[in-house]
Design a protein around this motif. Sequence first.
Motif, PDB file in Angstrom:
ATOM      1  N   LEU A 114       6.924  -5.984   2.607  1.00 60.11           N
ATOM      2  CA  LEU A 114       6.091  -4.995   3.293  1.00 60.11           C
ATOM      3  C   LEU A 114       4.821  -4.758   2.484  1.00 60.11           C
ATOM      4  O   LEU A 114       4.879  -4.437   1.292  1.00 60.11           O
ATOM      5  CB  LEU A 114       6.845  -3.678   3.460  1.00 60.11           C
ATOM      6  CG  LEU A 114       6.051  -2.544   4.115  1.00 60.11           C
ATOM      7  CD1 LEU A 114       5.658  -2.918   5.540  1.00 60.11           C
ATOM      8  CD2 LEU A 114       6.856  -1.247   4.095  1.00 60.11           C
ATOM      9  N   GLU A 115       3.673  -4.928   3.131  1.00 58.93           N
ATOM     10  CA  GLU A 115       2.386  -4.678   2.502  1.00 58.93           C
ATOM     11  C   GLU A 115       1.741  -3.467   3.170  1.00 58.93           C
ATOM     12  O   GLU A 115       1.555  -3.449   4.388  1.00 58.93           O
ATOM     13  CB  GLU A 115       1.478  -5.903   2.624  1.00 58.93           C
ATOM     14  CG  GLU A 115       2.054  -7.143   1.957  1.00 58.93           C
ATOM     15  CD  GLU A 115       1.090  -8.318   2.003  1.00 58.93           C
ATOM     16  OE1 GLU A 115      -0.067  -8.120   2.418  1.00 58.93           O
ATOM     17  OE2 GLU A 115       1.510  -9.426   1.614  1.00 58.93           O
ATOM     18  N   VAL A 116       1.398  -2.473   2.378  1.00 59.68           N
ATOM     19  CA  VAL A 116       0.780  -1.255   2.895  1.00 59.68           C
ATOM     20  C   VAL A 116      -0.733  -1.443   2.905  1.00 59.68           C
ATOM     21  O   VAL A 116      -1.339  -1.825   1.902  1.00 59.68           O
ATOM     22  CB  VAL A 116       1.164  -0.040   2.031  1.00 59.68           C
ATOM     23  CG1 VAL A 116       0.454   1.217   2.521  1.00 59.68           C
ATOM     24  CG2 VAL A 116       2.679   0.161   2.057  1.00 59.68           C
ATOM     25  N   LEU A 117      -1.345  -1.182   4.052  1.00 52.67           N
ATOM     26  CA  LEU A 117      -2.777  -1.378   4.221  1.00 52.67           C
ATOM     27  C   LEU A 117      -3.567  -0.230   3.607  1.00 52.67           C
ATOM     28  O   LEU A 117      -3.026   0.838   3.311  1.00 52.67           O
ATOM     29  CB  LEU A 117      -3.112  -1.492   5.711  1.00 52.67           C
ATOM     30  CG  LEU A 117      -2.366  -2.584   6.495  1.00 52.67           C
ATOM     31  CD1 LEU A 117      -2.695  -2.474   7.976  1.00 52.67           C
ATOM     32  CD2 LEU A 117      -2.728  -3.964   5.967  1.00 52.67           C
ATOM     33  N   ASN A 118      -4.880  -0.439   3.414  1.00 59.72           N
ATOM     34  CA  ASN A 118      -5.765   0.625   2.948  1.00 59.72           C
ATOM     35  C   ASN A 118      -5.864   1.728   3.997  1.00 59.72           C
ATOM     36  O   ASN A 118      -5.563   1.522   5.178  1.00 59.72           O
ATOM     37  CB  ASN A 118      -7.162   0.071   2.661  1.00 59.72           C
ATOM     38  CG  ASN A 118      -7.193  -0.795   1.414  1.00 59.72           C
ATOM     39  OD1 ASN A 118      -6.279  -0.759   0.591  1.00 59.72           O
ATOM     40  ND2 ASN A 118      -8.241  -1.573   1.262  1.00 59.72           N
ATOM     41  N   ASP A 119      -6.305   2.893   3.552  1.00 62.56           N
ATOM     42  CA  ASP A 119      -6.511   4.045   4.443  1.00 62.56           C
ATOM     43  C   ASP A 119      -5.238   4.374   5.227  1.00 62.56           C
ATOM     44  O   ASP A 119      -5.243   4.486   6.445  1.00 62.56           O
ATOM     45  CB  ASP A 119      -7.675   3.777   5.411  1.00 62.56           C
ATOM     46  CG  ASP A 119      -8.964   3.440   4.685  1.00 62.56           C
ATOM     47  OD1 ASP A 119      -9.307   4.174   3.739  1.00 62.56           O
ATOM     48  OD2 ASP A 119      -9.603   2.440   5.037  1.00 62.56           O
TER      49      ASP A 119
END
Length: 296
Positions: free
Chosen positions: A63-68
């Motif tokens: 799982l990669e968490v995006l910016n903002d």
Amino acid sequence: RVDGPLYLAPGCAPSPPAAPPAPSIPPLTLLPPLGESCHVAAGSGRHALGSVSCEELRVDGVLEVLNDTLVAVRRLRVSATGELRIGSAARPAANVTVYLDHDDCEAAGAADGCLDDGRLVSYAGAVHVHGVAKTPWSVLTADCDACATLRVAECAGWAAGDRIAVAPTGHRAEHYAEAIASEDPQRNFLAAERVVRAVTDPRRVEGATAADGDCVVELETPLDLLHRGAPLHGVPTHAEVLNLDRSVTITGPPIHWRDDERPILGGQGITTVQVGGGLMKMEHARVDNCGRVALG
């Protein structure tokens, strides 16, 4: 080798050279909230997560968490097959908040399993958190006597709007007896928290060197006490100045103190835990409202 005319029959044209194979990169897909239980399954490829709110986020895959992004959950669990990525060393994350909600488990009527909430736990999994690099803390290089302009040794990445804390140096006391003999001795030991109005770092100009001067940090409101940044009786006395802001924050509600009048007794905040092996690496991130007496 052809030394004369060459005639190609239809369908016999030479094939162009084969393109090199593309690197094997798993597909990146958007993971939507899945009701009250958000789940990244093992072997399901890489998933990118935007803002989400659910009871539990379970990571058995990548799982990669995006910016903002705001990730608001009660429990965030990473299994041995899971990997949670918030930014990378090459591409640090910006404006990401992980909010771990939890209730006061010592209050009357607390639900069973209450202490499982407010936790980021990796069970032999991998957690990588990389925020934007900045000077985490520095020191005063000149005294600040209730001033609104600080001179500090380093300030890379500091900007207007940042929150800073300035450590106490005993106000005007020059030895311990003076520090504890004032009308309000506790006042001499209080750190000050302020908001930055402007930052000037002459060394960030092209061609500048350390000899070009210290950072100048202007505050929105002046300090109340004397914070030393020069030697006192020949002893280096430099108040530490901490930048409290990071581009990645892991937080929760204010700590549920056992006794609001005596926080020394401890309370219940969020926890981040790595157990059974695996890896948890956090760089340039802030974890606050954390720690608890009863871990659950």
